[in-house]
Design an enzyme around this catalytic site. Sequence first.
Site, PDB file in Angstrom:
ATOM      1  N   GLY A  17       0.708  -1.229  -0.052  1.00 21.63           N
ATOM      2  CA  GLY A  17      -0.070   0.180   0.160  1.00 21.63           C
ATOM      3  C   GLY A  17       0.674   1.146  -0.230  1.00 21.63           C
ATOM      4  N   CYS A  48      -6.005  22.030  18.980  1.00 22.09           N
ATOM      5  CA  CYS A  48      -6.007  22.443  20.412  1.00 22.09           C
ATOM      6  C   CYS A  48      -5.308  21.300  21.000  1.00 22.09           C
ATOM      7  CB  CYS A  48      -7.443  22.753  21.223  1.00 22.09           C
ATOM      8  SG  CYS A  48      -7.968  24.514  20.347  1.00 22.09           S
ATOM      9  N   GLU A  49      -3.939  21.037  20.885  1.00 23.32           N
ATOM     10  CA  GLU A  49      -3.365  19.971  21.471  1.00 23.32           C
ATOM     11  C   GLU A  49      -1.964  20.106  21.146  1.00 23.32           C
ATOM     12  OE1 GLU A  49      -5.676  16.493  21.299  1.00 23.32           O
ATOM     13  OE2 GLU A  49      -3.839  15.137  21.316  1.00 23.32           O
ATOM     14  N   TYR A  97      -1.643   6.642   4.130  1.00 22.91           N
ATOM     15  CA  TYR A  97      -2.167   6.917   5.669  1.00 22.91           C
ATOM     16  C   TYR A  97      -2.187   8.371   6.399  1.00 22.91           C
ATOM     17  CZ  TYR A  97      -1.279   1.945   5.252  1.00 22.91           C
ATOM     18  OH  TYR A  97      -1.188   0.579   4.762  1.00 22.91           O
TER      19      TYR A  97
HETATM   20  N1  LLP Z   1      -1.919  -6.299   3.917  1.00 25.63           N
HETATM   21  C1  LLP Z   1      -2.608  -6.196   5.082  1.00 25.63           C
HETATM   22  C2  LLP Z   1      -3.342  -7.552   5.611  1.00 25.63           C
HETATM   23  C3  LLP Z   1      -2.391  -5.241   5.864  1.00 25.63           C
HETATM   24  O1  LLP Z   1      -2.941  -5.159   7.059  1.00 25.63           O
HETATM   25  C4  LLP Z   1      -1.786  -4.078   5.483  1.00 25.63           C
HETATM   26  C5  LLP Z   1      -1.515  -2.851   6.333  1.00 25.63           C
HETATM   27  C6  LLP Z   1      -1.233  -3.785   4.264  1.00 25.63           C
HETATM   28  C7  LLP Z   1      -1.170  -5.266   3.496  1.00 25.63           C
HETATM   29  C8  LLP Z   1      -0.669  -2.764   3.485  1.00 25.63           C
HETATM   30  O2  LLP Z   1       0.627  -2.450   4.339  1.00 25.63           O
HETATM   31  P1  LLP Z   1       1.512  -1.466   3.767  1.00 25.63           P
HETATM   32  O3  LLP Z   1       2.381  -1.983   2.464  1.00 25.63           O
HETATM   33  O4  LLP Z   1       0.882  -0.274   3.285  1.00 25.63           O
HETATM   34  O5  LLP Z   1       2.695  -1.019   4.791  1.00 25.63           O
HETATM   35  N2  LLP Z   1      -1.663   3.077   9.426  1.00 25.63           N
HETATM   36  C9  LLP Z   1      -0.267   2.609   9.653  1.00 25.63           C
HETATM   37  C10 LLP Z   1      -0.169   1.466   8.751  1.00 25.63           C
HETATM   38  C11 LLP Z   1      -1.197   0.199   9.242  1.00 25.63           C
HETATM   39  C12 LLP Z   1      -1.097  -0.862   8.060  1.00 25.63           C
HETATM   40  C13 LLP Z   1      -2.354  -1.483   8.365  1.00 25.63           C
HETATM   41  N3  LLP Z   1      -2.165  -2.937   7.373  1.00 25.63           N
HETATM   42  C14 LLP Z   1       0.688   3.969   9.288  1.00 25.63           C
HETATM   43  O6  LLP Z   1       0.168   4.907   9.125  1.00 25.63           O
HETATM   44  O7  LLP Z   1       1.917   3.549   9.267  1.00 25.63           O
END
Ligand code: LLP
Length: 463
Positions: free
Chosen positions: A322, A391-392, A421
């Site tokens: 992602g 406000c934080e 994200y």
């Molecule tokens: N596949 C699964 C099953 C996942 O749970 C995730 C991410 C991905 C693929 C994609 O991961 P990526 O390649 O984008 O790292 N909010 C957090 C990241 C949470 C990821 C959750 N799952 C951040 O901002 O770093």
Amino acid sequence: MSRSAHPAGPRHADVFPEAHYSAPAADLNVLDEKVWARTVTRDTDGALTVGGITVARLAEEFGTPAYFLDESDFRARCRAWADAFGPDADVFYAGKAFLSRAVVRWLKEEGLNLDVCSGGELTTALDAGMPAERIAFHGNNKTVAEIERAVETGVGRIVLDSFQEIVRVAHIAQRHGVRQRVQIRVTVGVEAHTHEFIATAHEDQKFGIALADGQAAEAVRRALALDGLELIGVHSHIGSQIFDMAGFEVSARRVVQLLAEIRDEHGIELPEIDLGGGLGIAYTSEDDPREPHEIAKALSDIVTRECESANLRTPRISVEPGRAIVGPTAFTLYEVGTIKPLEGLRTYVSVDGGMSDNIRTALYDAEYSVALVSRTSDAEPMLVRVVGKHCESGDIVVKDAFLPADLAPGDLIAVPATGAYCRSMASNYNHALRPPVVAVRDGEARVIVRRETEEDLLRLDVG
Ligand code: LLP
């Protein structure tokens, strides 16, 4: 100008021995291509341009704060992943990083599949015309309504995350008279070196079914026994923002071992494995991400080797990047509002957004870089903390960075690598209006997600 602005003064490392920022770049006007989208450059007047359009024009037309996404970079990254893995593997873009209907159409055109993890993401994908068979549906607690819709629309695979879900999906599939293709998500027991909240393959967390205590083998037994399910493989996702391939290699090895155990116990060779997403990107000049072809080679080598030694047919591999696709393709543009030099500490630069458009700094202690983009400057570097308008006091966008000391209210600054994200985790905290996402390509800019308005806020508040 504050004293801390002068690099010739006391060294920052002496004043703040715990500080983890590095020295300012030799020339703050130079944009490190590692962290910026590919078409980003400075024009002859020094203003940053993306897709051939200057930030001044973008700010005037679309306002700030706003995310600007380099569409040709996004498409190029999709192709790089697809090419690296080749026709014998599948790349699923993880929609949670950032999803919109335009993105779905680009993915479809570039030949990628899509991983969704909620009814909302599924709706967006289907509405924009992603064929259901190219969608994988994830989540540790999918609702019955979500499973129903996934089964009814013919989603290509549902990734099962618990014993209850195995039964639930089988039951719903049977009611619809179909055999649903599924994978089982296993936790392989790898400690990924990343923030605790984004690591997912150690045992003490909510995702998946553990390999170590035989739970995963039991899940396979149950799935194979149910008529409503066609078990096509095993899934592992070890975490996010990972640079070290070692974790993926251990994960791949353990998943292949499970396939061998399944073969020995049930006499079947499952045809697929999914090794998840999680590949890191450069947020600052210090990060050194791997290229898709290196990742593809490392993963396929390890799977091939392990399969050979277990005497298994090599399964079809899929991956779910992602962040690595969308992260580097966008930046957030802000206007500087106030500047507060704190003598002997640092200078606080307040922008017109904040933790509502980028929660990652507050939530994960994430590091970002920042640049003055409406002009260049020859002023000395000053140590800044870029903060928002919420406000934080934890409302920090960039914890430690250097900007030119002549920075002034009205200047535009940009934070690169905010494609993943940031908009997808944006909030309305303090009734902030979530910023738009503007796709820029070949001299044209178009809104793909519009800015929220105060009417949007009032519409939800039915009072
Ligand atoms: N596949 C699964 C099953 C996942 O749970 C995730 C991410 C991905 C693929 C994609 O991961 P990526 O390649 O984008 O790292 N909010 C957090 C990241 C949470 C990821 C959750 N799952 C951040 O901002 O770093």
